[in-house]
Design an enzyme around this catalytic site. Structure first.
Site, PDB file in Angstrom:
ATOM      1  N   HIS A  40      12.417  64.125 -65.132  1.00 39.76           N
ATOM      2  CA  HIS A  40      12.816  64.972 -66.261  1.00 39.76           C
ATOM      3  C   HIS A  40      12.071  66.310 -66.193  1.00 39.76           C
ATOM      4  O   HIS A  40      12.208  67.136 -67.081  1.00 39.76           O
ATOM      5  CB  HIS A  40      12.482  64.284 -67.598  1.00 39.76           C
ATOM      6  CG  HIS A  40      13.388  63.139 -67.949  1.00 39.76           C
ATOM      7  ND1 HIS A  40      14.747  63.175 -67.730  1.00 39.76           N
ATOM      8  CD2 HIS A  40      13.140  61.934 -68.522  1.00 39.76           C
ATOM      9  CE1 HIS A  40      15.297  62.039 -68.149  1.00 39.76           C
ATOM     10  NE2 HIS A  40      14.336  61.268 -68.620  1.00 39.76           N
ATOM     11  N   THR A 100      21.205  60.749 -67.794  1.00 34.03           N
ATOM     12  CA  THR A 100      20.365  60.314 -66.667  1.00 34.03           C
ATOM     13  C   THR A 100      20.742  58.916 -66.176  1.00 34.03           C
ATOM     14  O   THR A 100      20.873  58.675 -64.972  1.00 34.03           O
ATOM     15  CB  THR A 100      18.886  60.277 -67.115  1.00 34.03           C
ATOM     16  OG1 THR A 100      18.597  61.468 -67.819  1.00 34.03           O
ATOM     17  CG2 THR A 100      17.946  60.104 -65.943  1.00 34.03           C
ATOM     18  N   THR A 101      20.903  58.005 -67.126  1.00 34.62           N
ATOM     19  CA  THR A 101      21.161  56.610 -66.762  1.00 34.62           C
ATOM     20  C   THR A 101      22.462  56.510 -65.957  1.00 34.62           C
ATOM     21  O   THR A 101      22.530  55.817 -64.927  1.00 34.62           O
ATOM     22  CB  THR A 101      21.278  55.752 -68.046  1.00 34.62           C
ATOM     23  OG1 THR A 101      20.143  56.018 -68.872  1.00 34.62           O
ATOM     24  CG2 THR A 101      21.349  54.280 -67.733  1.00 34.62           C
TER      25      THR A 101
HETATM   26  N1  LIG Z   1      27.540  54.790 -67.852  1.00 38.96           N
HETATM   27  C1  LIG Z   1      27.499  55.722 -68.793  1.00 38.96           C
HETATM   28  N2  LIG Z   1      28.574  56.498 -69.035  1.00 38.96           N
HETATM   29  C2  LIG Z   1      28.536  57.439 -69.984  1.00 38.96           C
HETATM   30  N3  LIG Z   1      27.467  57.693 -70.788  1.00 38.96           N
HETATM   31  C3  LIG Z   1      26.371  56.950 -70.588  1.00 38.96           C
HETATM   32  C4  LIG Z   1      26.331  55.947 -69.582  1.00 38.96           C
HETATM   33  N4  LIG Z   1      25.112  55.380 -69.619  1.00 38.96           N
HETATM   34  C5  LIG Z   1      24.416  55.991 -70.592  1.00 38.96           C
HETATM   35  N5  LIG Z   1      25.174  56.937 -71.180  1.00 38.96           N
HETATM   36  C6  LIG Z   1      24.811  57.790 -72.330  1.00 38.96           C
HETATM   37  O1  LIG Z   1      23.763  58.691 -71.949  1.00 38.96           O
HETATM   38  C7  LIG Z   1      22.918  58.920 -73.082  1.00 38.96           C
HETATM   39  C8  LIG Z   1      21.485  58.558 -72.718  1.00 38.96           C
HETATM   40  O2  LIG Z   1      21.001  59.601 -71.934  1.00 38.96           O
HETATM   41  P1  LIG Z   1      20.041  59.341 -70.707  1.00 38.96           P
HETATM   42  O3  LIG Z   1      20.583  58.270 -69.861  1.00 38.96           O
HETATM   43  O4  LIG Z   1      19.838  60.670 -70.070  1.00 38.96           O
HETATM   44  O5  LIG Z   1      18.715  58.844 -71.423  1.00 38.96           O
HETATM   45  S1  LIG Z   1      17.284  58.840 -70.741  1.00 38.96           S
HETATM   46  O6  LIG Z   1      16.860  60.239 -70.625  1.00 38.96           O
HETATM   47  O7  LIG Z   1      17.363  58.191 -69.443  1.00 38.96           O
HETATM   48  O8  LIG Z   1      16.427  58.112 -71.701  1.00 38.96           O
HETATM   49  C9  LIG Z   1      23.408  58.028 -74.211  1.00 38.96           C
HETATM   50  O9  LIG Z   1      24.238  58.851 -75.013  1.00 38.96           O
HETATM   51  P2  LIG Z   1      24.443  58.571 -76.573  1.00 38.96           P
HETATM   52  O10 LIG Z   1      25.127  57.232 -76.651  1.00 38.96           O
HETATM   53  O11 LIG Z   1      25.300  59.717 -77.052  1.00 38.96           O
HETATM   54  O12 LIG Z   1      23.076  58.555 -77.196  1.00 38.96           O
HETATM   55  C10 LIG Z   1      24.177  56.966 -73.445  1.00 38.96           C
HETATM   56  O13 LIG Z   1      25.142  56.319 -74.208  1.00 38.96           O
END
Ligand SMILES: Nc1ncnc2c1ncn2[C@@H]1O[C@H](COP(=O)(O)OS(=O)(=O)O)[C@@H](OP(=O)(O)O)[C@H]1O
Length: 329
Positions: A150, A89-90
């Site tokens: 969500h 999401t982020t």
């Molecule tokens: N810029 C970017 N690029 C790639 N991956 C990223 C990025 N930003 C967030 N993340 C990874 O996304 C995971 C968090 O998920 P969400 O952002 O959906 O979390 S939330 O629902 O908003 O709380 C979390 O995954 P995990 O590290 O495997 O836990 C984040 O590391």
């Protein structure tokens, strides 16, 4: 076609009162909703409630109910980022915001909002906003609005589903590799996830809802897959820009602007920023960096899960999503 020059979203429009808004817990008591909410007895610490067939944190229920009961008036240009939690999401928020706002905020600019504000501040989380009593802030935003949720498709209000011009971008990590993010981030709830009792789960229902909505409804739905985005982010940003009706105008813009967007929104770029380590996301989140930028990338599940657990989760997902044409990575 909406032009980026029309000034789609800009940070000042999202938080008109600025970055100093007090931390507000967006989760008021859900009890007042009353109907259709059951306690999840064996998971009291996570506080999930069954709301219209979906397991949601208790403090999101109020916001969801308000949205459903007419709190949100959808508009044709609205863009809704709809992803299960912990599925990218982020990143999706950052990419969509940077793409839609690129005229007002060129991605290479030294004062770009994403360098000073969390992606979660730049793209309002609908149920959190309504839960905190900020629904009118969404009303005040100019079109095209960019918001996130969500909520599964089944819980989305009809005004979004039936609005001809509403666009939904669905971030899909779990469909390909559910063990990658969701259960690593919430590793203590592995068993419950397999049973469907995860935030906004069952996770397969979340996926199925949007997947099945693609064809029969007039709502436009684009699926972006985390694994594919990791492999070729520029192509996915091009796809996103086209879907948002703000395609890159030339090969030059694509090679320059799209690449700058990808760089700005990269895990390393965002996770290193002070605002994403200690900043204010507009609502109360403990362990900011751990919540949104834990590790990034694919495959970290192997450090948190036994091969048997991974196999079990794969098998559950395969079983539930059988026949969809979604393949597992
Ligand atoms: N810029 C970017 N690029 C790639 N991956 C990223 C990025 N930003 C967030 N993340 C990874 O996304 C995971 C968090 O998920 P969400 O952002 O959906 O979390 S939330 O629902 O908003 O709380 C979390 O995954 P995990 O590290 O495997 O836990 C984040 O590391």
């Amino acid at each position: 076609m909406a032009s980026p020059q029309a000034g789609p979203v800009a940070f000042k429009d999202v938080f008109p009162e600025g970055h100093d808004a007090p931390l507000v817990d967006p989760l008021p008591e859900a009890g007042h909703v009353g109907v259709d909410v059951e306690a999840l007895p064996d998971n009291p610490t996570h506080g999930l409630r069954l709301y219209q067939g979906t397991w949601v944190p208790e403090n999101w229920v109020g916001g969801m109910a308000q949205i459903q009961s007419g709190g949100l008036a959808a508009r044709p240009g609205d863009v809704v980022l709809a992803s299960p939690p912990k599925c990218g999401t982020t990143w999706l928020k950052a990419l969509a915001f940077a793409t839609m706002a690129r005229a007002a905020h060129p991605p290479g600019a030294a004062d770009h909002p994403l360098l000073r504000h969390s992606p979660h501040e730049c793209v309002p989380f609908m149920e959190g906003f309504f839960g905190a009593g900020w629904g009118n802030k969404l009303d005040a935003l100019p079109s095209p609005r960019l918001v996130s949720t969500h909520m599964p498709y089944s819980v989305l209000p009809d005004c979004i589903k039936r609005n001809l011009g509403c666009k939904i971008v669905c971030g899909l990590n779990v469909a390909l590799c559910p063990k990658n993010s969701t259960t690593v981030s919430f590793s203590d709830v592995f068993e419950l996830t397999c049973e469907g009792k995860s935030t906004c789960g069952p996770i397969w229902e979340h996926i199925l809802g949007y997947w099945n909505a693609k064809a029969p409804t007039k709502t436009l739905v684009l699926f972006l897959r985390y694994g594919e985005m990791l492999q070729d982010t520029v192509s996915n940003v091009r796809k996103l820009a086209q879907f948002l009706r703000q395609p890159f105008s030339s090969a030059k813009e694509e090679s320059g602007t799209a690449k700058a967007i990808v760089k700005l929104c990269s895990f390393d770029g965002l996770s290193g920023l002070e605002v994403n380590k200690t900043g204010n996301v507009g609502f109360r989140v403990r362990l900011l960096r751990q919540s949104f930028f834990r590790k990034g990338g694919a495959g970290d599940w192997a450090n948190h899960m036994t091969p048997e657990m991974a196999c079990r989760l794969d098998s559950v997902m395969r079983d539930k999503l059988h026949g969809l044409g979604l393949h597992f990575a």
